[in-house]
Design an enzyme around this catalytic site. Structure first.
Site, PDB file in Angstrom:
ATOM      1  N   CYS A   1       0.821  -1.210   0.000  1.00 19.34           N
ATOM      2  CA  CYS A   1       0.000   0.000   0.000  1.00 19.34           C
ATOM      3  C   CYS A   1       0.859   1.266   0.000  1.00 19.34           C
ATOM      4  CB  CYS A   1      -0.919  -0.004   1.213  1.00 19.34           C
ATOM      5  SG  CYS A   1      -2.339   1.109   1.025  1.00 19.34           S
TER       6      CYS A   1
ATOM      7  N   ASP B   1      -6.715  -2.986  11.472  1.00 21.59           N
ATOM      8  CA  ASP B   1      -5.572  -2.078  11.457  1.00 21.59           C
ATOM      9  C   ASP B   1      -5.311  -1.552  12.861  1.00 21.59           C
ATOM     10  OD1 ASP B   1      -3.507  -0.530  10.491  1.00 21.59           O
ATOM     11  OD2 ASP B   1      -4.740   0.633   9.097  1.00 21.59           O
TER      12      ASP B   1
END
Length: 199
Positions: free
Chosen positions: A7, A120
């Protein structure tokens, strides 16, 4: 085989490295961030991504119009949404969806309409892991990603702990805030080929 998402990519060289090393997902950050790219930048970078590698747009509390514009402009395969959102936001979009969940304390798991969940750290993009003992995934019905502070040294432990659909890394493959091509390759190797955990 656990899939890998790299990412926060913003250069053609980093995209090429991730694709060649075997990444399954490439993430473009459209939210305000040091890794943010414009729709036009992502569109240009996407031209080097084969159909076998999925393009993910990362957003924080977007409007539906923002999502649709990015999907159309960039040709996104998935959108990943952080922040507060109504489930209706993700319904009937022309691509798959990932809802990010910040793991902290006894936060209940959301009843989400997303195709995937992503677990996360409390501060996304911080490079910090969350307390893995606080996450119980036995009743999670969607395939899920594990993110937050992963790197080549701890990703195998994360996979053994959670058996996730995929793992997601950004700061863990950076040096001095820039994507490190060797770290990208090493991370993917560790996931795909289970290298020894020696540094």
């Amino acid at each position: 085989m656990t899939k890998v998402k790299i990412c926060g990519l913003s250069t053609a060289e980093a995209v090429k490295t991730a694709v060649e090393a075997g990444a399954d997902y490439i993430g473009f950050v459209f939210a305000p961030s040091k890794r943010q790219v414009s729709l036009e930048q992502a569109k240009t970078l996407s031209r080097a991504i084969p159909d076998s590698v999925k393009k993910v747009g990362v957003f924080v509390s977007p409007s539906r119009a923002e999502l649709l514009e990015a999907i159309e402009t960039v040709g996104l395969d998935l959108v990943q949404v952080h922040g507060q959102l109504e489930n209706e936001l993700l319904l009937d979009l022309p691509c798959q969806t990932i809802q990010a969940v910040q793991v902290k304390g006894d936060t209940p798991l959301p009843v989400a309409e997303a195709d995937y969940l992503l677990f996360d750290a409390p501060v996304a993009g911080s490079g910090k892991t969350f307390d893995w003992g606080q996450l119980e995934t036995a009743h999670v019905r969607q395939p899920f990603f594990i993110a937050g502070g992963l790197d080549a040294n701890n990703v195998r432990q994360a996979i053994q702990t959670f058996s996730p659909f995929a793992v997601d890394v950004s700061s863990g493959v950076e040096t001095d805030g820039q994507k490190d091509h060797e770290k990208i390759r090493r991370f993917i190797e560790r996931v795909k080929h289970d290298l020894s955990t020696t540094k």
